[in-house]
Design a protein around this motif. Structure first.
Motif, short mmCIF file in Angstrom:
data_model
loop_
_atom_site.label_atom_id
_atom_site.label_comp_id
_atom_site.label_asym_id
_atom_site.label_seq_id
_atom_site.Cartn_x
_atom_site.Cartn_y
_atom_site.Cartn_z
N PHE A 1 0.83 -1.20 0.00
CA PHE A 1 0.00 0.00 0.00
C PHE A 1 0.87 1.26 0.00
O PHE A 1 2.02 1.24 0.44
CB PHE A 1 -0.91 0.00 1.23
N CYS A 2 0.28 2.34 -0.49
CA CYS A 2 0.97 3.62 -0.48
C CYS A 2 1.43 3.97 0.93
O CYS A 2 0.77 3.61 1.92
CB CYS A 2 0.05 4.72 -1.00
N ALA A 3 2.52 4.69 1.03
CA ALA A 3 3.08 5.03 2.33
C ALA A 3 2.09 5.83 3.18
O ALA A 3 2.11 5.73 4.41
CB ALA A 3 4.38 5.81 2.15
N ASP A 4 1.24 6.61 2.52
CA ASP A 4 0.27 7.44 3.25
C ASP A 4 -1.14 6.88 3.17
O ASP A 4 -2.12 7.63 3.20
CB ASP A 4 0.30 8.88 2.73
N VAL A 5 -1.26 5.54 3.07
CA VAL A 5 -2.57 4.91 2.97
C VAL A 5 -3.46 5.35 4.13
O VAL A 5 -3.02 5.46 5.27
CB VAL A 5 -2.43 3.37 2.95
N ARG A 6 -4.71 5.61 3.83
CA ARG A 6 -5.66 6.02 4.86
C ARG A 6 -6.21 4.79 5.57
O ARG A 6 -6.58 3.80 4.95
CB ARG A 6 -6.81 6.82 4.24
N VAL A 7 -6.30 4.88 6.90
CA VAL A 7 -6.80 3.78 7.73
C VAL A 7 -7.92 4.33 8.60
O VAL A 7 -7.67 5.06 9.57
CB VAL A 7 -5.68 3.18 8.60
N GLY A 8 -9.16 4.02 8.25
CA GLY A 8 -10.28 4.56 8.99
C GLY A 8 -10.40 6.05 8.77
O GLY A 8 -9.91 6.62 7.80
N LYS A 9 -11.05 6.73 9.71
CA LYS A 9 -11.29 8.16 9.58
C LYS A 9 -10.15 9.02 10.11
O LYS A 9 -9.96 10.15 9.65
CB LYS A 9 -12.58 8.54 10.31
N ASP A 10 -9.37 8.48 11.05
CA ASP A 10 -8.45 9.34 11.79
C ASP A 10 -6.99 8.92 11.70
O ASP A 10 -6.14 9.56 12.31
CB ASP A 10 -8.85 9.39 13.27
N ALA A 11 -6.68 7.87 10.95
CA ALA A 11 -5.30 7.39 10.93
C ALA A 11 -4.84 7.19 9.48
O ALA A 11 -5.65 7.06 8.56
CB ALA A 11 -5.17 6.08 11.71
#
Length: 211
Positions: free
Chosen positions: A39-49
């Motif tokens: 995954f991209c280094a700045d992958v989004r995880v949920g709403k806040d991470a």
């Protein structure tokens, strides 16, 4: 298109095509570092991470329940390039899960689904930007999921899947009687097959499982 551009396109398609197979192997072998590295280094995880460390923590916890072992079988994969650094695609996945059942015999849950993927090239390498899972059914191997509410995980309420919700054609097919009227549209241009099928339909809300 120049020969160099054609070669670059083929290389991009092949590199992207490897991602779901690598994901399946890393997930089934529970290699969290290998999996989140897709995954991209700045992958989004949920709403806040965001970031690979956050994704690793989330997946490590999720993959401990409700199943002990998994096997993901990758099917057809459609890839469409948006530009030199972005692409999207759809890949089928047939999955098997060994699932403990509290107070009863363990079940072997089979699942049919597809992933709706976004891909991005960072520093010359292709990664997943996002994976949206769309489920059709999940049920014990000995209990065919005939009828409504095909998502049937042990110990949970049965629920409707979202396998067909990205594409309006499925509902339209059953809403009409007989074949469509009028001329058949021109075939979709190369690189626009998925967009043509979606016809602007928004992605459904999905309660994500670790699949």
């Amino acid at each position: 298109m120049s020969l160099e551009a054609r070669i670059e396109r083929l290389e991009a398609l092949e590199e992207i095509r490897q991602l779901p197979a690598k994901y399946a192997l890393a997930l089934d072998m529970r290699d969290m570092d290998a999996m989140v590295g897709l995954f991209c280094a700045d992958v989004r995880v949920g709403k806040d991470a965001s970031g690979r460390e956050a994704l690793r923590a989330y997946m490590d916890q999720t993959l401990r329940s409700p199943f002990t072992g998994t096997s993901h079988h990758i099917g057809g994969h459609i890839i469409e390039l948006d530009d030199a650094n972005h692409a999207h695609g759809i890949v089928y996945s047939k999955n098997e899960h060994e699932t403990p059942v509290e107070g009863g015999a363990d079940e072997w849950v089979i699942m049919q689904m597809m992933y709706v993927d976004d891909y991005e090239r960072q520093d010359g390498q292709w990664f997943f930007r996002r994976r949206l899972p769309l489920y059709w059914y999940a049920t014990d191997l000995n209990k065919p999921p005939v009828g409504d509410n095909k998502m049937r995980w042990p110990g949970t309420d049965w629920a409707e899947g979202n396998f067909h919700k990205l594409f309006p054609s499925f509902a339209e097919f059953w809403d009409r009687e007989g074949a469509p009227q009028g001329p058949v549209p021109e075939p979709a241009p190369i690189g626009d097959f998925i967009n043509r099928m979606r016809r602007g339909n928004a992605a459904p809300k999905v309660k994500v499982r670790a699949d």
